[in-house]
Design a protein around this motif. Structure first.
Motif, PDB file in Angstrom:
ATOM      1  N   SER A 187       0.844  -1.183   0.000  1.00 56.53           N
ATOM      2  CA  SER A 187       0.000   0.000   0.000  1.00 56.53           C
ATOM      3  C   SER A 187       0.886   1.241   0.000  1.00 56.53           C
ATOM      4  O   SER A 187       1.631   1.454   0.952  1.00 56.53           O
ATOM      5  N   PRO A 188       0.818   2.019  -1.056  1.00 54.11           N
ATOM      6  CA  PRO A 188       1.642   3.221  -1.099  1.00 54.11           C
ATOM      7  C   PRO A 188       1.140   4.317  -0.150  1.00 54.11           C
ATOM      8  O   PRO A 188       1.890   5.204   0.217  1.00 54.11           O
ATOM      9  N   ALA A 189      -0.104   4.218   0.257  1.00 52.26           N
ATOM     10  CA  ALA A 189      -0.684   5.223   1.147  1.00 52.26           C
ATOM     11  C   ALA A 189      -1.195   4.542   2.412  1.00 52.26           C
ATOM     12  O   ALA A 189      -1.391   3.328   2.453  1.00 52.26           O
ATOM     13  N   GLU A 190      -1.418   5.349   3.436  1.00 48.63           N
ATOM     14  CA  GLU A 190      -1.968   4.804   4.673  1.00 48.63           C
ATOM     15  C   GLU A 190      -3.345   4.217   4.394  1.00 48.63           C
ATOM     16  O   GLU A 190      -4.131   4.760   3.642  1.00 48.63           O
ATOM     17  N   ARG A 191      -3.625   3.087   5.018  1.00 47.74           N
ATOM     18  CA  ARG A 191      -4.910   2.422   4.830  1.00 47.74           C
ATOM     19  C   ARG A 191      -5.412   1.978   6.193  1.00 47.74           C
ATOM     20  O   ARG A 191      -4.654   1.433   6.977  1.00 47.74           O
ATOM     21  N   VAL A 192      -6.670   2.171   6.440  1.00 46.68           N
ATOM     22  CA  VAL A 192      -7.286   1.730   7.681  1.00 46.68           C
ATOM     23  C   VAL A 192      -8.066   0.454   7.381  1.00 46.68           C
ATOM     24  O   VAL A 192      -8.906   0.433   6.482  1.00 46.68           O
ATOM     25  N   VAL A 193      -7.738  -0.591   8.123  1.00 43.45           N
ATOM     26  CA  VAL A 193      -8.446  -1.865   7.969  1.00 43.45           C
ATOM     27  C   VAL A 193      -9.260  -2.076   9.239  1.00 43.45           C
ATOM     28  O   VAL A 193      -8.682  -2.183  10.320  1.00 43.45           O
ATOM     29  N   PRO A 194     -10.580  -2.140   9.133  1.00 45.04           N
ATOM     30  CA  PRO A 194     -11.398  -2.362  10.325  1.00 45.04           C
ATOM     31  C   PRO A 194     -11.027  -3.665  11.022  1.00 45.04           C
ATOM     32  O   PRO A 194     -10.666  -4.659  10.372  1.00 45.04           O
ATOM     33  N   TYR A 195     -11.127  -3.654  12.327  1.00 47.11           N
ATOM     34  CA  TYR A 195     -10.769  -4.813  13.141  1.00 47.11           C
ATOM     35  C   TYR A 195     -11.492  -6.073  12.689  1.00 47.11           C
ATOM     36  O   TYR A 195     -10.880  -7.133  12.538  1.00 47.11           O
ATOM     37  N   GLU A 196     -12.798  -5.993  12.461  1.00 47.28           N
ATOM     38  CA  GLU A 196     -13.564  -7.176  12.053  1.00 47.28           C
ATOM     39  C   GLU A 196     -13.089  -7.724  10.718  1.00 47.28           C
ATOM     40  O   GLU A 196     -13.070  -8.934  10.514  1.00 47.28           O
ATOM     41  N   ILE A 197     -12.684  -6.852   9.814  1.00 46.95           N
ATOM     42  CA  ILE A 197     -12.172  -7.299   8.516  1.00 46.95           C
ATOM     43  C   ILE A 197     -10.808  -7.955   8.696  1.00 46.95           C
ATOM     44  O   ILE A 197     -10.516  -8.997   8.088  1.00 46.95           O
ATOM     45  N   MET A 198      -9.961  -7.391   9.548  1.00 49.36           N
ATOM     46  CA  MET A 198      -8.648  -7.992   9.799  1.00 49.36           C
ATOM     47  C   MET A 198      -8.807  -9.369  10.444  1.00 49.36           C
ATOM     48  O   MET A 198      -8.103 -10.308  10.080  1.00 49.36           O
ATOM     49  N   ARG A 199      -9.741  -9.492  11.386  1.00 48.97           N
ATOM     50  CA  ARG A 199     -10.008 -10.807  11.997  1.00 48.97           C
ATOM     51  C   ARG A 199     -10.472 -11.807  10.963  1.00 48.97           C
ATOM     52  O   ARG A 199     -10.018 -12.954  10.934  1.00 48.97           O
ATOM     53  N   TRP A 200     -11.382 -11.393  10.097  1.00 51.42           N
ATOM     54  CA  TRP A 200     -11.895 -12.258   9.034  1.00 51.42           C
ATOM     55  C   TRP A 200     -10.752 -12.711   8.128  1.00 51.42           C
ATOM     56  O   TRP A 200     -10.634 -13.901   7.814  1.00 51.42           O
ATOM     57  N   PHE A 201      -9.902 -11.771   7.718  1.00 53.05           N
ATOM     58  CA  PHE A 201      -8.761 -12.101   6.869  1.00 53.05           C
ATOM     59  C   PHE A 201      -7.837 -13.099   7.562  1.00 53.05           C
ATOM     60  O   PHE A 201      -7.454 -14.113   6.975  1.00 53.05           O
ATOM     61  N   MET A 202      -7.512 -12.858   8.816  1.00 50.32           N
ATOM     62  CA  MET A 202      -6.593 -13.748   9.528  1.00 50.32           C
ATOM     63  C   MET A 202      -7.219 -15.124   9.768  1.00 50.32           C
ATOM     64  O   MET A 202      -6.507 -16.126   9.781  1.00 50.32           O
TER      65      MET A 202
END
Length: 118
Positions: A74-89
């Motif tokens: 990611s060339p720029a800052e990106r905010v990943v919501p907690y629930e999405i990060m949990r889902w991804f992991m």
């Protein structure tokens, strides 16, 4: 290449699974989903498809000693919501489990599958 979609607070995210030959590993990619291109039909088959990946987990399927790794694209800052990060992991953890089970089966078949079975 299969993928899964999830909506969170009006944004759509995608997890895409594919084999990455250069790394000899399964790639599990997280992206913000984009609207599906028009197909000429009245309604598209899917509303969203994976966009450019910004997180990629690499899961080795031939070497159990290699730990999964997550790369950030990611060339720029990106905010990943907690629930999405949990889902991804969770998707990454499931892929790790599948690869390890497959490797154990291959090793078990190889040990018993020799010319004399020893």
């Amino acid at each position: 290449m299969p993928w899964e979609l999830r909506e969170h607070e009006g944004r759509h995210y995608a997890v895409l699974f594919h084999y990455a030959l250069p790394e000899d590993a399964w790639a599990v990619e997280l992206s913000e989903a984009v609207p599906a291109p028009a197909t000429g039909a009245e309604e598209p088959v899917v509303a969203h498809v994976p966009g450019p990946a910004f997180l990629v987990a690499l899961v080795a399927d031939e070497d159990p000693d290699l730990e999964p790794a997550v790369r950030v694209y990611s060339p720029a800052e990106r905010v990943v919501p907690y629930e999405i990060m949990r889902w991804f992991m969770e998707q990454v953890a499931d892929q790790v489990e599948r690869c390890r089970i497959a490797l154990e089966r291959e090793e078990g078949a190889g040990a018993a599958g020799g010319p004399r079975g020893d």
